[in-house]
Design a protein around this motif. Sequence first.
Motif, mmCIF file in Angstrom:
data_model
loop_
_atom_site.group_PDB
_atom_site.id
_atom_site.type_symbol
_atom_site.label_atom_id
_atom_site.label_comp_id
_atom_site.label_asym_id
_atom_site.label_seq_id
_atom_site.Cartn_x
_atom_site.Cartn_y
_atom_site.Cartn_z
ATOM 1 N N GLN A 179 3.212 -15.558 -23.104
ATOM 2 C CA GLN A 179 4.260 -14.763 -23.729
ATOM 3 C C GLN A 179 3.993 -14.515 -25.213
ATOM 4 N N LEU A 182 -1.179 -14.349 -25.221
ATOM 5 C CA LEU A 182 -1.862 -13.450 -24.282
ATOM 6 C C LEU A 182 -0.868 -12.480 -23.646
ATOM 7 N N LYS A 183 -0.067 -11.848 -24.475
ATOM 8 C CA LYS A 183 0.997 -10.985 -23.944
ATOM 9 C C LYS A 183 0.442 -9.772 -23.208
ATOM 10 N N SER A 184 -0.623 -9.168 -23.726
ATOM 11 C CA SER A 184 -1.212 -7.999 -23.066
ATOM 12 C C SER A 184 -1.756 -8.379 -21.692
ATOM 13 N N ARG A 185 -2.335 -9.570 -21.614
ATOM 14 C CA ARG A 185 -2.845 -10.057 -20.327
ATOM 15 C C ARG A 185 -1.695 -10.295 -19.356
ATOM 16 N N GLN A 187 1.174 -8.732 -19.276
ATOM 17 C CA GLN A 187 1.684 -7.441 -18.816
ATOM 18 C C GLN A 187 0.765 -6.829 -17.779
ATOM 19 N N ARG A 188 -0.536 -7.069 -17.887
ATOM 20 C CA ARG A 188 -1.465 -6.581 -16.859
ATOM 21 C C ARG A 188 -1.242 -7.313 -15.541
ATOM 22 N N HIS A 191 1.578 -5.740 -13.526
ATOM 23 C CA HIS A 191 1.203 -4.514 -12.823
ATOM 24 C C HIS A 191 0.045 -4.727 -11.857
ATOM 25 N N GLY A 231 5.176 -11.821 -18.867
ATOM 26 C CA GLY A 231 5.054 -10.436 -19.293
ATOM 27 C C GLY A 231 6.293 -9.605 -19.050
ATOM 28 N N TYR A 233 9.905 -8.405 -19.901
ATOM 29 C CA TYR A 233 10.732 -8.370 -21.113
ATOM 30 C C TYR A 233 12.111 -8.985 -20.831
#
Length: 328
Positions: A179, A182-185, A187-188, A191, A231, A233
Amino acid sequence: MSTVGVYENVPGEGDETNDGMDNFSESIFNEINDDLEMSLENDNPDFLDIYHLTPRQRLIYTVKKVLYHLSNQFFKLPLWQRIIATVATVLFLILGIMFLIFHKTILNSLVETSNNLREKTSTQFILGLLIFTVAFPPLIGFSFLSTSTGLIYGVSLHGWLLLSISSVIGCIASFYVFQNILKSRAQRLVHLNKRFEAFASILQENNSYLILALFRLCPFPYSLTNGAIAGVYGVSLKNFAIANLITTPKMFIYLFIGSRIKNLGETKSTGEKMLDLFSILFTLTVLFFTAWLLYFKTQNKYRELINKQNQEQQSMSSEIPDSVSFEL
């Protein structure tokens, strides 16, 4: 004259009718086989296409459909994932064959090893560290380590505390890292799967610890779930921690399965072995159906999302001609 008498006076008519129906179903089956790829691409085929098939033909069709979809999913994977999946499948088959041949020796070794590990004080530290570590995606092995805890400590308070504390701390640490660092990871990971996306939409509407607890009971990969939830929100660390604490009684299932496996190697009675084996299968079945029941509850939400997206696309496409004519 009775109906029976009519049919008795017409020799061979029933046989011709049955032969005609058999030939009709066989022709339909051959037609489906001739165009198998087109027919199997549809997840919901027309009921009339398989209505006249015999039970054997329906079974063959179902098996072919499953194999078709599995092969499609397999060849859609990248090359390195296909290699890993192939190697894992071969190893699984080899291990299964070895277990069938040497199951007595393997069970005796498990009993002896678990007894030796239980006597060592360092075992609980190493086991707890491993359980903590596998909470971070993409690591695997939580089910194996949890069952091993049952093999070593049985269905006991000691085993439950070790497994629960290690897993909860690992989940919280993984959630915090994904959180905040590695927030971008994370979020991936959300998805990565359509079902993850459906759950994410549910959590965005209601991210209470009760909803999170239900999410933890669903049959998603353990470590990937920790990263994916991070990831979403609006999900707080507090609610995530409470949800994991609520679901700790589930750990007794792993302890029970591990203890029954150990008992299989200790007992010499065939009746007790069958009872242990039945209890393991029954527990796994209950766990499986409970988890998948919760999983399929999200299908409604998933369909709502798809319908909403389709409606938005239709509304956007219907507005384009009006806007163009207005500009002209």
